[in-house]
Design a protein around this motif. Structure first.
Motif, PDB file in Angstrom:
ATOM      1  N   LEU A 181      39.387 -15.637 -35.473  1.00 52.17           N
ATOM      2  CA  LEU A 181      38.379 -14.940 -36.101  1.00 52.17           C
ATOM      3  C   LEU A 181      38.687 -13.930 -36.999  1.00 52.17           C
ATOM      4  O   LEU A 181      38.518 -13.588 -38.218  1.00 52.17           O
ATOM      5  N   PHE A 182      40.065 -13.232 -36.528  1.00 48.10           N
ATOM      6  CA  PHE A 182      40.582 -12.257 -37.445  1.00 48.10           C
ATOM      7  C   PHE A 182      41.048 -12.734 -38.616  1.00 48.10           C
ATOM      8  O   PHE A 182      40.950 -12.444 -39.908  1.00 48.10           O
ATOM      9  N   THR A 183      41.898 -13.822 -38.447  1.00 49.88           N
ATOM     10  CA  THR A 183      42.705 -14.557 -39.596  1.00 49.88           C
ATOM     11  C   THR A 183      41.452 -15.083 -40.496  1.00 49.88           C
ATOM     12  O   THR A 183      41.601 -14.955 -41.893  1.00 49.88           O
ATOM     13  N   ALA A 184      40.299 -15.602 -39.978  1.00 52.67           N
ATOM     14  CA  ALA A 184      39.508 -16.344 -40.741  1.00 52.67           C
ATOM     15  C   ALA A 184      38.567 -15.144 -41.556  1.00 52.67           C
ATOM     16  O   ALA A 184      38.243 -15.328 -42.783  1.00 52.67           O
ATOM     17  N   THR A 185      38.372 -13.921 -41.055  1.00 49.29           N
ATOM     18  CA  THR A 185      37.634 -12.974 -41.789  1.00 49.29           C
ATOM     19  C   THR A 185      38.488 -12.485 -43.008  1.00 49.29           C
ATOM     20  O   THR A 185      38.028 -12.336 -43.973  1.00 49.29           O
ATOM     21  N   LEU A 186      39.947 -12.185 -42.728  1.00 46.37           N
ATOM     22  CA  LEU A 186      40.669 -12.013 -43.989  1.00 46.37           C
ATOM     23  C   LEU A 186      40.850 -12.906 -45.104  1.00 46.37           C
ATOM     24  O   LEU A 186      40.831 -12.771 -46.189  1.00 46.37           O
ATOM     25  N   VAL A 187      40.892 -14.158 -44.490  1.00 46.41           N
ATOM     26  CA  VAL A 187      40.757 -15.160 -45.511  1.00 46.41           C
ATOM     27  C   VAL A 187      39.503 -15.302 -46.394  1.00 46.41           C
ATOM     28  O   VAL A 187      39.518 -15.511 -47.537  1.00 46.41           O
TER      29      VAL A 187
ATOM     30  N   ALA B 160      30.766 -11.445 -45.315  1.00 42.95           N
ATOM     31  CA  ALA B 160      29.812 -10.457 -44.426  1.00 42.95           C
ATOM     32  C   ALA B 160      29.416 -10.628 -43.022  1.00 42.95           C
ATOM     33  O   ALA B 160      29.362  -9.747 -42.237  1.00 42.95           O
ATOM     34  N   LEU B 161      29.284 -11.913 -42.588  1.00 46.05           N
ATOM     35  CA  LEU B 161      28.985 -12.269 -41.308  1.00 46.05           C
ATOM     36  C   LEU B 161      30.300 -11.910 -40.442  1.00 46.05           C
ATOM     37  O   LEU B 161      30.131 -11.341 -39.224  1.00 46.05           O
ATOM     38  N   LEU B 162      31.548 -12.243 -40.833  1.00 46.41           N
ATOM     39  CA  LEU B 162      32.568 -12.147 -39.914  1.00 46.41           C
ATOM     40  C   LEU B 162      33.035 -10.697 -39.953  1.00 46.41           C
ATOM     41  O   LEU B 162      33.351  -9.924 -38.947  1.00 46.41           O
ATOM     42  N   THR B 163      32.815  -9.732 -41.006  1.00 52.75           N
ATOM     43  CA  THR B 163      33.137  -8.519 -41.020  1.00 52.75           C
ATOM     44  C   THR B 163      32.284  -7.807 -40.137  1.00 52.75           C
ATOM     45  O   THR B 163      32.659  -7.029 -39.271  1.00 52.75           O
ATOM     46  N   TRP B 164      30.975  -8.023 -40.217  1.00 45.72           N
ATOM     47  CA  TRP B 164      29.849  -7.440 -39.111  1.00 45.72           C
ATOM     48  C   TRP B 164      30.532  -7.617 -37.634  1.00 45.72           C
ATOM     49  O   TRP B 164      30.215  -7.191 -36.827  1.00 45.72           O
ATOM     50  N   PHE B 165      30.921  -9.135 -37.546  1.00 46.61           N
ATOM     51  CA  PHE B 165      31.541  -9.316 -35.892  1.00 46.61           C
ATOM     52  C   PHE B 165      32.550  -8.299 -35.655  1.00 46.61           C
ATOM     53  O   PHE B 165      32.641  -7.882 -34.697  1.00 46.61           O
ATOM     54  N   GLU B 166      33.570  -8.312 -36.502  1.00 50.13           N
ATOM     55  CA  GLU B 166      34.881  -7.706 -36.244  1.00 50.13           C
ATOM     56  C   GLU B 166      34.317  -6.289 -36.020  1.00 50.13           C
ATOM     57  O   GLU B 166      34.893  -5.766 -35.102  1.00 50.13           O
TER      58      GLU B 166
END
Length: 326
Positions: free
Chosen positions: A80-86, A105-111
């Motif tokens: 998820l961390f890698t997917a967020t940055l990509v 937006a969705l992944l940053t909210w989760f992280e």
């Protein structure tokens, strides 16, 4: 109806697509900074299930409680961390912009929600996350993007303005302004007028010691003036939403406030809030503003403006880049 029409135009009317594209890039750079800044918590404590870094157990934020979100496993946390940055990188470049903006937006909210669920929630990323969620609702890739470049190569004409273009920066402005307002109002509501006596701020500085604490904390009068200025700026910040000229005061005042709290209370630079304040800046007009002040007028004025702009750019880069080098 006139008021309703003005309200509708304020949020959804025609606005500059270049400003929207530039704002998208700034927000994605901010999101990358915010996520990467907390990678130790995300990749070590979350993966192992032992939040040693923050010394707290899992205490999910409200949105996580409502949706039943929990901590990811070791492999999922890294993925998820890698997917967020990509996703953030693709959205910043403007490729499949609306889809990648939504995913970012969705992944940053989760992280960031995970970080806040493992430690004390702060207000530095609230305007950022809500602004990111607003980007997919606007034509964010219409300009300053790879999507726009591909459209131009196909022979399509690129418009200068479009409806809904202002929504992301308006929403970010409102979120930031409300955050500042409640920060100032709560000081008066909880601490009362005694919060302005100088001793309260002096005590905070001495408890959370920073590099500049000895200089500012030695004078109760200085702390009293700073307390008054702080509460005044925070509590009246919503004025900047509707009076554009006031932004020349409120935006530098907010940046100065974060700089002072960083150096006197060791809070960190709160760079995410510095960047989200770009929502108050007409970014599409920045190049012409720089040219007008650096290439025209008396030589001393040009030199002063060029030096000031270069110093500001260097200072921001000095704060931003080292996070990715650690």
């Amino acid at each position: 109806m006139r008021l309703a029409d003005r309200w509708d135009r304020y949020w959804f009317g025609e606005a500059s697509l270049v400003r929207l594209g530039a704002f998208r890039v700034v927000m994605m750079l901010t999101a990358a900074y915010a996520v990467f800044q907390h990678r130790d918590t995300l990749l070590v404590q979350v993966a192992s299930g032992t939040p040693e870094y923050v010394h707290r157990a899992w205490n999910p934020i409200y949105s996580f409680q409502v949706l039943g979100v929990g901590t990811p496993g070791p492999g999922l946390a890294s993925a998820l961390f890698t997917a967020t940055l990509v996703a953030i990188a693709l959205a910043a470049a403007g490729l499949f912009t609306r889809a990648t903006c939504a995913l970012a937006a969705l992944l940053t909210w989760f992280e960031l929600g995970t970080v806040y669920s493992l430690g004390q929630p702060h207000h530095d990323c609230i305007a950022l996350v809500l602004g990111l969620f607003a980007l997919p609702f606007a034509p964010s890739g219409a300009r300053v993007s790879l999507d726009a470049l591909l459209a131009r190569l196909r022979g399509r004409a690129l418009p200068d303005t479009a409806a809904w273009a202002a929504l992301p920066w308006r929403f970010t402005q409102a979120t930031a302004a409300l955050g500042y307002f409640f920060a100032g109002a709560s000081k008066l509501a909880i601490g009362g007028w005694t919060w302005l006596n100088g001793y309260s701020l002096q005590a905070i500085m001495l408890h959370c010691h920073g590099d500049w604490t000895p200089f500012f904390a030695r004078s109760v009068l200085a702390c009293r003036v700073m307390s008054l200025g702080l509460v005044l700026v925070q509590a009246t910040f919503p004025i900047a939403l509707f009076w554009r000229r006031s932004r020349w005061f409120y935006v530098p005042a907010a940046v100065s406030f974060h700089l002072l709290t960083w150096k006197t209370m060791d809070t960190g630079p709160y760079l995410t809030l510095w960047f989200t304040l770009a929502s108050f800046v007409p970014l599409d007009q920045v190049p012409s503003f720089v040219r007008a002040h650096v290439t025209r007028g008396p030589i001393p004025g040009r030199v002063a403006w060029a030096a000031g702009i270069a110093a500001a750019a260097w200072f921001v880069a000095w704060l931003y880049v080292p996070v990715f080098a650690r």
